[in-house]
Design a protein around this motif. Structure first.
Motif, PDB file in Angstrom:
ATOM      1  N   LYS A   1      -9.419   4.124 -17.175  1.00 10.37           N
ATOM      2  CA  LYS A   1     -10.151   5.289 -16.698  1.00 10.37           C
ATOM      3  C   LYS A   1     -11.446   4.857 -16.015  1.00 10.37           C
ATOM      4  CE  LYS A   1      -8.308   8.400 -20.220  1.00 10.37           C
ATOM      5  NZ  LYS A   1      -8.606   9.306 -21.362  1.00 10.37           N
ATOM      6  N   GLU A   2     -11.650   5.319 -14.793  1.00  8.71           N
ATOM      7  CA  GLU A   2     -12.891   5.015 -14.090  1.00  8.71           C
ATOM      8  C   GLU A   2     -13.205   6.123 -13.087  1.00  8.71           C
ATOM      9  OE1 GLU A   2     -12.449   1.384 -11.945  1.00  8.71           O
ATOM     10  OE2 GLU A   2     -11.006   2.172 -10.519  1.00  8.71           O
ATOM     11  N   LYS A   3     -14.464   6.279 -12.776  1.00 10.62           N
ATOM     12  CA  LYS A   3     -14.907   7.297 -11.827  1.00 10.62           C
ATOM     13  C   LYS A   3     -15.166   6.703 -10.449  1.00 10.62           C
ATOM     14  CE  LYS A   3     -16.956  10.247 -15.397  1.00 10.62           C
ATOM     15  NZ  LYS A   3     -18.197  10.888 -15.904  1.00 10.62           N
ATOM     16  N   SER A   4     -15.653   5.460 -10.419  1.00  7.77           N
ATOM     17  CA  SER A   4     -15.913   4.791  -9.139  1.00  7.77           C
ATOM     18  C   SER A   4     -14.790   3.812  -8.845  1.00  7.77           C
ATOM     19  CB  SER A   4     -17.255   4.043  -9.190  1.00  7.77           C
ATOM     20  OG  SER A   4     -18.310   4.930  -9.468  1.00  7.77           O
ATOM     21  N   PRO A   5     -14.203   3.867  -7.644  1.00  5.82           N
ATOM     22  CA  PRO A   5     -13.051   3.009  -7.325  1.00  5.82           C
ATOM     23  C   PRO A   5     -13.390   1.524  -7.419  1.00  5.82           C
ATOM     24  CG  PRO A   5     -13.290   4.761  -5.699  1.00  5.82           C
ATOM     25  CD  PRO A   5     -14.531   4.787  -6.536  1.00  5.82           C
ATOM     26  N   SER A   6     -12.588   0.787  -8.167  1.00  7.44           N
ATOM     27  CA  SER A   6     -12.731  -0.673  -8.235  1.00  7.44           C
ATOM     28  C   SER A   6     -11.376  -1.358  -8.045  1.00  7.44           C
ATOM     29  CB  SER A   6     -13.349  -1.079  -9.573  1.00  7.44           C
ATOM     30  OG  SER A   6     -12.529  -0.668 -10.652  1.00  7.44           O
TER      31      SER A   6
ATOM     32  N   LYS B   1      -2.266 -10.149   1.920  1.00  8.44           N
ATOM     33  CA  LYS B   1      -2.084 -11.129   0.845  1.00  8.44           C
ATOM     34  C   LYS B   1      -1.050 -10.682  -0.175  1.00  8.44           C
ATOM     35  CE  LYS B   1      -6.844 -12.805   1.286  1.00  8.44           C
ATOM     36  NZ  LYS B   1      -8.146 -12.996   0.594  1.00  8.44           N
ATOM     37  N   GLN B   2      -0.597  -9.441  -0.048  1.00  9.06           N
ATOM     38  CA  GLN B   2       0.455  -8.873  -0.903  1.00  9.06           C
ATOM     39  C   GLN B   2       0.083  -8.883  -2.387  1.00  9.06           C
ATOM     40  OE1 GLN B   2       4.120 -10.955   0.063  1.00  9.06           O
ATOM     41  NE2 GLN B   2       4.515  -9.609   1.788  1.00  9.06           N
ATOM     42  N   PHE B   3      -1.156  -8.483  -2.667  1.00 14.42           N
ATOM     43  CA  PHE B   3      -1.520  -8.350  -4.071  1.00 14.42           C
ATOM     44  C   PHE B   3      -2.493  -7.186  -4.245  1.00 14.42           C
ATOM     45  CE2 PHE B   3      -4.940 -11.363  -2.739  1.00 14.42           C
ATOM     46  CZ  PHE B   3      -6.050 -10.663  -3.170  1.00 14.42           C
ATOM     47  N   PHE B   4      -2.553  -6.671  -5.462  1.00  8.31           N
ATOM     48  CA  PHE B   4      -3.557  -5.678  -5.859  1.00  8.31           C
ATOM     49  C   PHE B   4      -4.481  -6.327  -6.885  1.00  8.31           C
ATOM     50  CE2 PHE B   4      -0.179  -5.201  -8.998  1.00  8.31           C
ATOM     51  CZ  PHE B   4      -0.865  -5.091 -10.201  1.00  8.31           C
ATOM     52  N   HIS B   5      -5.694  -5.813  -6.975  1.00  2.85           N
ATOM     53  CA  HIS B   5      -6.639  -6.345  -7.955  1.00  2.85           C
ATOM     54  C   HIS B   5      -7.619  -5.253  -8.361  1.00  2.85           C
ATOM     55  CE1 HIS B   5      -8.965  -9.378 -10.113  1.00  2.85           C
ATOM     56  NE2 HIS B   5     -10.048  -8.752  -9.672  1.00  2.85           N
TER      57      HIS B   5
ATOM     58  N   SER C   1       0.833  -1.215   0.000  1.00  2.65           N
ATOM     59  CA  SER C   1       0.000   0.000   0.000  1.00  2.65           C
ATOM     60  C   SER C   1       0.865   1.261   0.000  1.00  2.65           C
ATOM     61  CB  SER C   1      -0.947   0.001   1.198  1.00  2.65           C
ATOM     62  OG  SER C   1      -0.218  -0.030   2.413  1.00  2.65           O
ATOM     63  N   ASP C   2       2.041   1.193   0.635  1.00  2.00           N
ATOM     64  CA  ASP C   2       2.939   2.355   0.625  1.00  2.00           C
ATOM     65  C   ASP C   2       3.477   2.609  -0.783  1.00  2.00           C
ATOM     66  OD1 ASP C   2       2.603   2.856   3.288  1.00  2.00           O
ATOM     67  OD2 ASP C   2       4.458   1.862   3.927  1.00  2.00           O
ATOM     68  N   VAL C   3       3.912   1.539  -1.450  1.00  2.00           N
ATOM     69  CA  VAL C   3       4.456   1.679  -2.798  1.00  2.00           C
ATOM     70  C   VAL C   3       3.387   2.205  -3.755  1.00  2.00           C
ATOM     71  CG1 VAL C   3       5.427   0.445  -4.773  1.00  2.00           C
ATOM     72  CG2 VAL C   3       6.208  -0.097  -2.458  1.00  2.00           C
ATOM     73  N   ILE C   4       2.202   1.595  -3.703  1.00  2.00           N
ATOM     74  CA  ILE C   4       1.129   2.021  -4.606  1.00  2.00           C
ATOM     75  C   ILE C   4       0.580   3.375  -4.194  1.00  2.00           C
ATOM     76  CG2 ILE C   4      -1.185   1.456  -5.452  1.00  2.00           C
ATOM     77  CD1 ILE C   4      -0.441  -1.493  -5.272  1.00  2.00           C
ATOM     78  N   GLY C   5       0.535   3.612  -2.877  1.00  2.00           N
ATOM     79  CA  GLY C   5      -0.021   4.867  -2.375  1.00  2.00           C
ATOM     80  C   GLY C   5       0.762   6.101  -2.785  1.00  2.00           C
ATOM     81  N   LYS C   6       2.036   5.926  -3.153  1.00  2.00           N
ATOM     82  CA  LYS C   6       2.832   7.054  -3.646  1.00  2.00           C
ATOM     83  C   LYS C   6       2.433   7.440  -5.068  1.00  2.00           C
ATOM     84  CE  LYS C   6       6.856   5.947  -0.786  1.00  2.00           C
ATOM     85  NZ  LYS C   6       8.256   5.456  -0.771  1.00  2.00           N
ATOM     86  N   ARG C   7       1.697   6.555  -5.713  1.00  2.00           N
ATOM     87  CA  ARG C   7       1.320   6.782  -7.108  1.00  2.00           C
ATOM     88  C   ARG C   7      -0.187   6.881  -7.315  1.00  2.00           C
ATOM     89  NH1 ARG C   7       5.640   3.568  -6.296  1.00  2.00           N
ATOM     90  NH2 ARG C   7       7.430   3.690  -7.710  1.00  2.00           N
TER      91      ARG C   7
ATOM     92  N   ALA D   1     -10.409   0.669   3.495  1.00  2.00           N
ATOM     93  CA  ALA D   1     -11.728   0.035   3.412  1.00  2.00           C
ATOM     94  C   ALA D   1     -11.625  -1.316   4.123  1.00  2.00           C
ATOM     95  CB  ALA D   1     -12.159  -0.151   1.962  1.00  2.00           C
ATOM     96  N   GLY D   2     -11.799  -1.303   5.459  1.00  2.00           N
ATOM     97  CA  GLY D   2     -11.633  -2.518   6.252  1.00  2.00           C
ATOM     98  C   GLY D   2     -10.180  -2.934   6.280  1.00  2.00           C
ATOM     99  N   ARG D   3      -9.913  -4.176   5.881  1.00  2.00           N
ATOM    100  CA  ARG D   3      -8.543  -4.673   5.854  1.00  2.00           C
ATOM    101  C   ARG D   3      -7.821  -4.326   4.560  1.00  2.00           C
ATOM    102  NH1 ARG D   3      -8.702 -10.777   8.451  1.00  2.00           N
ATOM    103  NH2 ARG D   3      -9.501 -10.200  10.520  1.00  2.00           N
ATOM    104  N   GLU D   4      -8.509  -3.707   3.644  1.00  2.00           N
ATOM    105  CA  GLU D   4      -7.924  -3.394   2.347  1.00  2.00           C
ATOM    106  C   GLU D   4      -7.898  -1.887   2.116  1.00  2.00           C
ATOM    107  OE1 GLU D   4     -10.333  -5.536  -0.444  1.00  2.00           O
ATOM    108  OE2 GLU D   4      -9.147  -7.379  -0.238  1.00  2.00           O
ATOM    109  N   TYR D   5      -7.328  -1.503   0.993  1.00  2.00           N
ATOM    110  CA  TYR D   5      -7.353  -0.121   0.523  1.00  2.00           C
ATOM    111  C   TYR D   5      -8.053  -0.103  -0.838  1.00  2.00           C
ATOM    112  CZ  TYR D   5      -3.804   0.859   4.070  1.00  2.00           C
ATOM    113  OH  TYR D   5      -3.121   0.998   5.262  1.00  2.00           O
ATOM    114  N   LYS D   6      -8.715   1.024  -1.088  1.00  2.00           N
ATOM    115  CA  LYS D   6      -9.401   1.174  -2.366  1.00  2.00           C
ATOM    116  C   LYS D   6      -8.975   2.464  -3.049  1.00  2.00           C
ATOM    117  CE  LYS D   6     -13.679  -1.497  -2.089  1.00  2.00           C
ATOM    118  NZ  LYS D   6     -15.160  -1.431  -2.240  1.00  2.00           N
TER     119      LYS D   6
END
Length: 607
Positions: free
Chosen positions: A42-47, A54-58, A18-24, A30-35
């Motif tokens: 391109k999207e307007k609603s976070p998915s 679990k060390q993954f993004f999706h 989350s730190d690595v991705i959060g810089k970008r 959102a609970g145990r995850e980040y959104k």
């Protein structure tokens, strides 16, 4: 180079995903995850979700998925090794070198990188030295800002054969290293001498922006020593291959374009250094150029790898002359075997005598954007390459071109893409050679569709009348509003005329106010100069005076529509005659009634 799995696990454990991705990407808990909003579409609603445990993004929108290394590779457009090296630096780790040979190779590469960077800095200093002010003025006079010059690290190689070598030797590099970097040449009995002299120097970067080679452009005659004897130096000289540089795997401007592509810029290929720089300065920051050779298979794959979006379709820009068309054909031949789903290319042609640099200087960014907007899809170019400017009046000539197209399509290695190309070819052959109505099958997605446009009527007009209809539009563009719909419905027998029709529809779609000169310039820019000369021809005007430039402007549209109705009626008669015969043979009352209704409706339209 092989990276031990344990080292990769160390990177993942030391860095929070989350730190690595959060810089970008802006993330929220959102609970145990980040959104957050997905950076890959391109999207307007976070998915887009990030899970540290679990060390993954999706991404539930586009399906992007992976770990921290996969994210950096995709987001930064880096290779696996490059992403590992970047993350290892953030984690305070040293990437292990598996063997003494790898260590020696890496140290050698580091030394050469340092040498070439030193040479680049020295050349930059020469350009900005007071004694070389005329050289700098020459570049700014060609429209380059000082910011652009500095950004691309443009420099100058003076005429002194020993100046660069002496500088690098003073920097503690050896003659052998300078030679290996491609900066000097050797001659028996003489000290090594500079390869680049009296040239504006364009440093060439790798995908990470590290300088690995150079291109040198000759100065104008009045700014350099006179030529000796009959010897005429080449306009451009490029570095030969070195341990750091392989010209078949390098694109000029690739580090700039890779970053721009991540931000959504169109990736486009031009011919030379100045084209790339002019494009960047005009806002087209996805521009690159091959290194003085035809586009290679490796470079095509590189282009696709730059584009983050799922659909990877770079635009290849070529000169509008015969040489440009030949280069485009060679590029097409190399791309076809590499095609796969969502991977393709489009082809854009400059006006004859222009390149992106001169076009942007003369007409600004808008003129170049117009060329990009009308770039031809790969299938359309393949069709034109085989059919443009040729007559197919005999079954043998039609069979020959179909066989040639089928042979080209068979080179596509991806089975699914090849099947779709074969199907598209069958439809195109049916439409062009057998005058099948597009209403009977899927729409040809390569043909521009305008609002209110009906399916094309069956049948075709004779070639001489095709040319007169097109000539009338080019000479009298004011009639377009009146004839737009019938023009969209016409099936032209001659493939070259049909291509002109398509380009005219596209041109008016982008700019309804185009005048005759603008239309002619646009057609020439699309590589249709020969077709244009065949259309705007006295032999055409003799048969159809209404189409000539001296015709009464007030009557052109009326005559055009009358001619259209005549041939539409001929096409209807042909279809009805064929239909009656089939209905009689099949004893089909339904078909007979359909034909009667068709005739009545057409009679009502024409009354």
């Amino acid at each position: 180079m092989t990276i031990p799995p344990r080292f990769l696990d160390d990177i993942r454990s030391r860095l929070s995903l989350s730190d690595v991705i959060g810089k970008r990407v802006r993330l929220t808990r959102a609970g145990r995850e980040y959104k957050g909003c997905c950076p890959f579409h391109k999207e307007k609603s976070p998915s887009f979700t990030v899970n540290d445990d679990k060390q993954f993004f999706h991404c539930f929108g586009c399906g992007a998925h992976g770990d921290v290394i996969g994210f950096v590779m995709r987001y930064e457009n880096l290779s696996f090794i490059e992403a590992v090296e970047s993350l290892a630096g953030q984690a305070g780790l040293q990437v292990p070198k598996p063997s003494p040979q790898d260590i020696q190779k890496a140290e050698k590469a580091r030394d050469l990188h340092a040498l070439i960077d030193s040479a680049t800095r020295w050349m930059e200093e020469q350009l900005f030295a007071p004694a070389n002010k005329e050289i700098l003025n020459y570049l700014t006079g060609r429209g380059l800002s000082k910011e652009t010059i500095q950004s691309f690290r443009i420099g100058y190689a003076p005429p002194d054969r020993q100046a660069l070598r002496k500088f690098l030797l003073a920097e503690k590099f050896t003659d052998e290293q300078i030679f290996e970097a491609g900066l000097v040449r050797k001659k028996d009995g003489e000290p090594p001498y500079a390869f680049f002299r009296e040239r504006v120097m364009f440093p060439v970067g790798d995908r990470r922006g590290r300088i690995v080679a150079f291109g040198g452009r000759i100065l104008p005659d009045h700014m350099r020593e006179p030529d000796k004897g009959d010897y005429k130096p080449a306009k451009y000289m490029n570095s030969s291959d070195t341990p750091l540089f392989d010209k078949s795997r390098t694109l000029y401007g690739q580090s700039f374009a890779r970053q721009a592509a991540r931000d959504g810029a169109t990736v486009l290929v031009t011919e030379g250094y100045m084209d790339v720089i002019a494009c960047h300065q005009a806002g087209f920051k996805g521009a690159v150029a091959p290194m003085g050779t035809a586009l290679t298979e490796d470079q095509i794959v590189m282009l696709w790898s730059m584009i983050v979006a799922e659909e990877k379709i770079p635009v290849l820009c070529f000169d509008g002359d015969n040489a440009g068309r030949g280069a485009a054909v060679r590029a097409c031949e190399r791309i076809l075997p590499l095609l796969k789903p969502y991977h393709s290319a489009r082809f854009a042609f400059m006006p004859e005598g222009e390149d992106p640099d001169t076009l942007i200087k003369a007409g600004g960014a808008k003129a170049f954007q117009n060329i990009l907007d009308t770039a031809i899809p790969l299938f359309d170019f393949l069709w034109l390459a085989h059919t443009g400017g040729r007559n197919f009046d005999s079954p043998e000539s039609r069979a020959g071109v179909v066989k040639a197209l089928e042979n080209s399509i068979r080179t596509i290695s991806d089975g699914e893409v090849q099947r779709h190309y074969q199907e598209h070819l069958r439809r195109k052959v049916g439409e062009v050679f057998f005058n099948r109505s597009r209403a009977a099958g899927p729409r040809d997605f390569n043909k521009p569709v305008r609002p209110g446009m009906r399916p094309q009527a069956p049948g075709a007009v004779r070639q001489k009348d095709e040319r007169s209809l097109l000539a009338a539009i080019i000479n009298h563009p004011h009639i377009y509003e009146a004839i737009e719909q019938p023009l969209g419905q016409f099936d032209f027998r001659n493939p070259a005329c049909d291509r002109v029709r398509q380009v005219l529809l596209g041109a008016f779609s982008h700019n309804p106010d185009l005048d005759g000169e603008g239309l002619q310039n646009h057609l020439e820019s699309q590589g249709l100069a020969k077709e244009l000369s065949d259309i705007l021809n006295e032999s055409v005007y003799r048969l159809a005076t209404f189409a000539g430039p001296r015709a009464d402007p007030g009557s052109v549209a009326q005559t055009w529509l009358a001619l259209y109705r005549d041939y539409e009626g001929e096409a209807l008669k042909q279809e009805v005659r064929s239909g009656w015969k089939q209905a009689f043979q099949m004893s089909s009352e339904d078909d007979e009634q359909r034909l009667r209704t068709m005739v009545e409706l057409k009679a009502g339209e024409r009354s």
